[in-house]
Design an enzyme around this catalytic site. Sequence first.
Site, short mmCIF file in Angstrom:
data_model
loop_
_atom_site.label_atom_id
_atom_site.label_comp_id
_atom_site.label_asym_id
_atom_site.label_seq_id
_atom_site.Cartn_x
_atom_site.Cartn_y
_atom_site.Cartn_z
CB ILE A 19 68.81 -32.05 78.29
CG1 ILE A 19 69.68 -32.04 79.18
CG2 ILE A 19 67.74 -31.75 78.62
CD1 ILE A 19 69.86 -30.48 79.57
NE ARG A 39 77.07 -34.62 64.97
CZ ARG A 39 78.02 -34.11 65.35
NH1 ARG A 39 78.82 -33.34 64.97
NH2 ARG A 39 78.55 -33.80 67.12
CG ASP A 60 76.17 -32.10 61.17
OD1 ASP A 60 75.99 -31.27 62.26
OD2 ASP A 60 77.07 -31.97 60.95
CG ASN A 86 68.18 -31.22 73.49
OD1 ASN A 86 68.95 -31.07 74.32
ND2 ASN A 86 68.87 -32.19 72.49
CE1 TYR A 151 77.20 -24.77 74.57
CE2 TYR A 151 77.04 -22.82 77.16
CZ TYR A 151 76.49 -24.27 76.30
OH TYR A 151 75.47 -24.57 76.44
#
Length: 253
Positions: A19, A39, A60, A86, A151
Amino acid sequence: MSGLPHSLHALVTGGGRGIGREIASTLARAGVTVTVLGRNRAALDDAVAAGAAHFASVADVADQAAINAAVTEAAARQPIDILIANAGAAESAPFARSDAALFRRMMDVNFMGVVYAAQAVLPAMKDRPYGRIVAVASTAGLKGYAYVSAYSAAKHAVVGLVRSLALELAGTRVTVNAVCPGFTDTDLLTGSIDTIMKRTGRSHEQAVAELAKHNPQGRLVTPAEVADTVLWLCGEGAGSITGQAIAVAGGEV
């Protein structure tokens, strides 16, 4: 029509794939100068080589010092007008086997990554004539899913942050919103599909169907649909849209 002012600079975290890369490419096609951050240097360089972005920074998002350094580097080329937060990661496990380390990993990447990026860009962005912050959350930030409690908690935190920060910044030219995609056809989803196949013995097609059934339209969302929503939020016509969590999920939410 994007309705974007000229000469804007966008920073897209997690912009090397999925995305994020689609958002970067969509903004670049609309005339925005785009810096992708992530990363994986190879993925970022590939995005630049393919014309999906103009510059790349390796960092990161869970490392505040690295994010601060990357934002300083990007802003030295051109002040940042748009932040697309994002970058994210998803791990699944039953709650009973979701230890503190799992919760920390999900919060560090999915939530603190948004916090660090926003804190890095905002001091200068508030003084700019134009500012947009869009966090890519998830339908998991609006509802629950089994086996992804960590999550889901992190994405709920992102939505809460967006709503609060939008109120703080309402007197400025900066808007803050979240885009919440449903299950989207990206490489990140491949891990979920593989897990379903291993745990249930289902075929790839059956595993995809298991995820697509959450969407009343009976399909996976495309990255382009998410990117087009982000593009709209970044445009001048969305200047009164702030503090919102917009689901791109075929009516699931």
